[in-house]
Design an enzyme around this catalytic site. Structure first.
Site, PDB file in Angstrom:
ATOM      1  N   TYR A  90       5.530  -3.954   2.163  1.00 40.02           N
ATOM      2  CA  TYR A  90       4.362  -4.374   1.382  1.00 40.02           C
ATOM      3  C   TYR A  90       4.799  -4.582  -0.056  1.00 40.02           C
ATOM      4  O   TYR A  90       5.523  -3.748  -0.626  1.00 40.02           O
ATOM      5  CB  TYR A  90       3.258  -3.315   1.420  1.00 40.02           C
ATOM      6  CG  TYR A  90       2.172  -3.545   0.379  1.00 40.02           C
ATOM      7  CD1 TYR A  90       1.075  -4.332   0.677  1.00 40.02           C
ATOM      8  CD2 TYR A  90       2.279  -2.990  -0.898  1.00 40.02           C
ATOM      9  CE1 TYR A  90       0.091  -4.558  -0.274  1.00 40.02           C
ATOM     10  CE2 TYR A  90       1.309  -3.223  -1.854  1.00 40.02           C
ATOM     11  CZ  TYR A  90       0.212  -4.001  -1.544  1.00 40.02           C
ATOM     12  OH  TYR A  90      -0.739  -4.236  -2.484  1.00 40.02           O
ATOM     13  N   GLU A 108      -0.829 -10.143  -3.142  1.00 38.40           N
ATOM     14  CA  GLU A 108      -0.077  -9.228  -2.289  1.00 38.40           C
ATOM     15  C   GLU A 108       0.444  -9.938  -1.045  1.00 38.40           C
ATOM     16  O   GLU A 108      -0.089 -10.974  -0.626  1.00 38.40           O
ATOM     17  CB  GLU A 108      -0.914  -8.009  -1.885  1.00 38.40           C
ATOM     18  CG  GLU A 108      -2.106  -8.310  -1.033  1.00 38.40           C
ATOM     19  CD  GLU A 108      -2.872  -7.041  -0.651  1.00 38.40           C
ATOM     20  OE1 GLU A 108      -3.594  -7.080   0.356  1.00 38.40           O
ATOM     21  OE2 GLU A 108      -2.749  -6.016  -1.361  1.00 38.40           O
TER      22      GLU A 108
END
Length: 384
Positions: A101, A189
């Site tokens: 991530y 993101e």
């Protein structure tokens, strides 16, 4: 403004972030044509702005044309957590060995942007932050200077990313920060950033939200606005009614006047065990037409099982708000869901007396109003 996955991926790809080959499709034939061109296996992904698409059946892998047809017929037209799916992204399937991530947002507590990296990719990052916060490495950035290369490397090393991948992941993080800054982002993101068996990193998903007040500086992104909003009828209604509205995944509808007031109500719903269905700020004033529009929006959300009004009378007096609520609810032949009202501020006592208790439940305090709305929602859910 929230970009769809396919839009965010295009922005990321243009900036040099590795992304899988993909094509947008709106019907079964389009899906099959795109899959043939890309080559199997492919991932077929619903293009709606909601989390948990995979678990809800909105993402499927297809090894051949028969599976692609079945997946397209299953996903196109489905209701995914209240969102109608009318487009899918047909994408090259990534043969991965690990998921990471990376993200950038504003840390309002620190008053600085923060870059984040975690080896816990592929799952809800909010869940990771709550249950294992130490699994997310954070690096705050001075906006006057931007992200230094050493900061990106430090975040990656602090997250314990494999040394063989560190520089590539740091490069993606740096590009993501530059995009966030240059494009007036509020959030950016990649979850997951997949690691292939060849040691490459590829953005298998993409999220980018833009500060709407800065769209005048982002003409290319502004052109995407109508298309980005087209997936949700309620958010289109919010634009028409000039409401600040965010759709959530719960069943307690929330209406208030003022962002802080609505956020407080939302937090209390969560605190008392409920699940907020939305953030809806009607803004200044609470005339009958505006209240009716707000109710129309909330009642149109099939996930809503109860509604709580939290109105503070400032310039707008409480008795005027109460008259507006009565008139608005009086326009319905039948109240679809139970409505709880709490008034405070100017002339709130007069307003409470005016409210028609045949149409609403009146509570004196916000805590009581929220608890009543949560209980109503639980009763409605239990009856279904």
């Amino acid at each position: 403004m929230k970009l769809h996955e396919y839009q965010a991926k295009q922005v990321f790809a243009d900036a040099g972030v590795p992304t899988p080959e993909s094509t947008l499709a709106s019907d079964v034939d389009g899906v099959l044509a795109a899959a043939d061109e890309i080559g199997y296996p492919v991932a077929i992904k619903a293009q709606v702005q909601v989390g948990g698409r995979g678990k809800a059946g909105g993402i499927k892998l297809a090894e051949d044309a028969d599976e692609a047809r079945d997946a397209a017929e299953s996903i196109l037209g489905m209701d995914l957590k209240g969102y109608h799916v009318d487009r899918v992204l047909v994408e090259e399937a990534v043969d991965f060995v690990n998921e990471l991530y990376v993200g950038v947002t504003m840390d309002r507590g620190e008053g600085k942007p923060v870059a984040m990296v975690s080896t816990k990719g592929g799952v809800d990052i909010e869940q990771v932050a709550e249950e294992t916060p130490e699994a997310i490495a954070r690096e705050h950035v001075d906006p006057a200077f931007g992200m230094h290369p050493y900061q990106a490397r430090k975040a990656v090393y602090d997250a314990d990313v494999d040394a063989d991948l560190a520089l590539d992941v740091a490069g993606v993080l740096t590009t993501l920060y530059d995009l966030w800054e240059d494009r007036d982002g509020s959030d950016a993101e990649i979850n997951p950033l997949m690691v292939t068996s060849d040691g490459e990193v590829i953005a298998a998903d993409a999220v980018m939200n833009i500060d709407e007040d800065a769209l005048f500086r982002q003409p290319e992104l502004a052109e995407m606005e109508d298309e980005a909003a087209s997936g949700d009828e309620l958010e289109q209604k919010a634009d028409e009614y000039d409401f600040d509205y965010v759709r959530l995944e719960g069943n307690v509808g929330i209406i208030g006047n003022g962002a802080g007031l609505v956020m407080t109500t939302l937090d209390l719903v969560d605190h008392y065990g409920g699940k907020p269905a939305n953030f809806l700020d009607v803004g200044g004033g609470a005339k009958a037409e505006r209240i009716a529009n707000a109710l129309d929006m909330v009642f149109s959300d099939e996930n809503v099982d109860s509604v709580v009004f939290n109105i503070f009378g400032g310039i707008t007096r409480g008795d005027e708000v109460a008259k507006g609520i009565n008139e608005a609810l009086g326009q319905f032949d039948e109240i679809p869901k139970p409505v709880v009202v709490r008034l405070a501020g100017t002339n709130w006592e007069e307003g409470m007396e005016i409210l028609n208790e045949d149409l609403v439940t009146v509570e004196q305090t916000l805590e009581d109003a929220v608890q009543r709305a949560v209980a109503y929602a639980e009763d409605e859910e239990g009856d279904q």
